[in-house]
Design an enzyme around this catalytic site. Structure first.
Site, PDB file in Angstrom:
ATOM      1  N   ASP A  11       0.878  -1.172   0.000  1.00 45.21           N
ATOM      2  CA  ASP A  11       0.000   0.000   0.000  1.00 45.21           C
ATOM      3  C   ASP A  11       0.915   1.221   0.000  1.00 45.21           C
ATOM      4  O   ASP A  11       1.666   1.434   0.962  1.00 45.21           O
ATOM      5  CB  ASP A  11      -0.892   0.024   1.239  1.00 45.21           C
ATOM      6  CG  ASP A  11      -1.928  -1.086   1.226  1.00 45.21           C
ATOM      7  OD1 ASP A  11      -2.436  -1.413   0.134  1.00 45.21           O
ATOM      8  OD2 ASP A  11      -2.223  -1.636   2.298  1.00 45.21           O
ATOM      9  N   ASP A 130     -13.612  -3.439  -1.424  1.00 49.87           N
ATOM     10  CA  ASP A 130     -13.449  -3.141  -0.003  1.00 49.87           C
ATOM     11  C   ASP A 130     -14.827  -3.230   0.637  1.00 49.87           C
ATOM     12  O   ASP A 130     -15.737  -2.473   0.274  1.00 49.87           O
ATOM     13  CB  ASP A 130     -12.856  -1.750   0.195  1.00 49.87           C
ATOM     14  CG  ASP A 130     -11.453  -1.633  -0.378  1.00 49.87           C
ATOM     15  OD1 ASP A 130     -10.736  -2.648  -0.415  1.00 49.87           O
ATOM     16  OD2 ASP A 130     -11.076  -0.518  -0.804  1.00 49.87           O
TER      17      ASP A 130
END
Length: 251
Positions: A11, A130
């Site tokens: 990330d 998500d």
């Protein structure tokens, strides 16, 4: 039997690898180029690179950084963040991507999945989802988890598959960074209704969590970040453990 995959995730924000809990309270986890090289050498099956602030900042993925990471790799490389049109995918393919991951842009324009699959093949298209439970149902969240929607995650995943997605990367936001284990119930539910590979993300804390994941859900791959970045679990040791427990794992 198809071998299960172990996938570290970078990330990236402001050129650095970061990691938080439940998508917030980010802290530095190292240089993405150095981490990429280490994972390629240590037996990772693939690497995922997510430019996590690209969509929120309304910009494209950091191409030069992607190129630097790609030069370190001898394993498949998936890139996500800021992809909203076909030209973005071409840019990332030329920068070293084997696959691209789309999330918010796909929800806003589902036909993008079809266009990408038609241009590059379904195997190139990973749809990232998500998800977070709200009053008993799992809902899709966008823009790095900051924007809830009224779209049921289950329904969206089925639609993404029907439009040509080659894989689903499902991140359980409530489990993310907690190291308390994957969301086995929801992962098992989703894996039972789709026919494309499912990558599980969110909650890995120790080797036993991966064993539970593969034994109880049958998903195709496990993605993790902080436990690998901070060397709490080493990939060679994890693979040896899973092999010993009877899981078909790539060497």
């Amino acid at each position: 039997m198809v071998s299960k995959r172990i996938i570290p995730c970078l990330d990236v924000k402001d050129g650095r690898t970061v990691k938080g809990i439940n998508f917030v309270n980010l802290r530095d986890a190292g240089d993405p180029v150095e981490l990429a090289y280490a994972y390629s050498q240590k037996g990772a099956d693939e690497l995922v690179f997510l430019d996590i602030s690209a969509t929120e900042e309304r910009r494209k993925t950091l191409i030069e950084l992607v190129k630097s990471v790609a030069r370190q790799l001898s394993i498949p490389f998936t890139i996500g963040g800021g992809i909203s049109e076909i030209s973005d995918a071409y840019d990332l393919l030329n920068a070293g991507a084997d696959k691209i991951s789309i999330n918010s842009a796909a929800v806003r324009n589902p036909k993008l999945i079809e266009e990408l699959a038609r241009q590059f093949g379904s195997q190139f298209v990973v749809v990232a989802v998500d998800t977070r439970p709200i009053q008993g149902n799992q809902y899709v969240h966008l823009v790095g988890g900051k924007q809830p929607t009224e779209i049921l995650s289950r329904n969206w995943i089925l639609e993404a598959e029907s439009r040509g997605a080659g894989e689903i990367l499902l991140t359980s936001m409530n489990m993310d960074g907690t190291k308390t284990g994957f969301d086995l119930d929801f992962l098992n539910e989703i894996n039972s209704i789709i026919s494309i590979p499912l990558i599980a993300s969110g909650g890995a804390g120790h080797k036993e969590h991966f064993l539970d994941l593969f034994n109880k859900t049958g998903v195709d791959a496990a993605l993790a970040a902080s436990i690998f970045h901070y060397q709490e679990v080493q990939i060679p040791e994890l693979k040896a453990y899973l092999t010993e427990k009877g899981i078909s794992i790539r060497p």
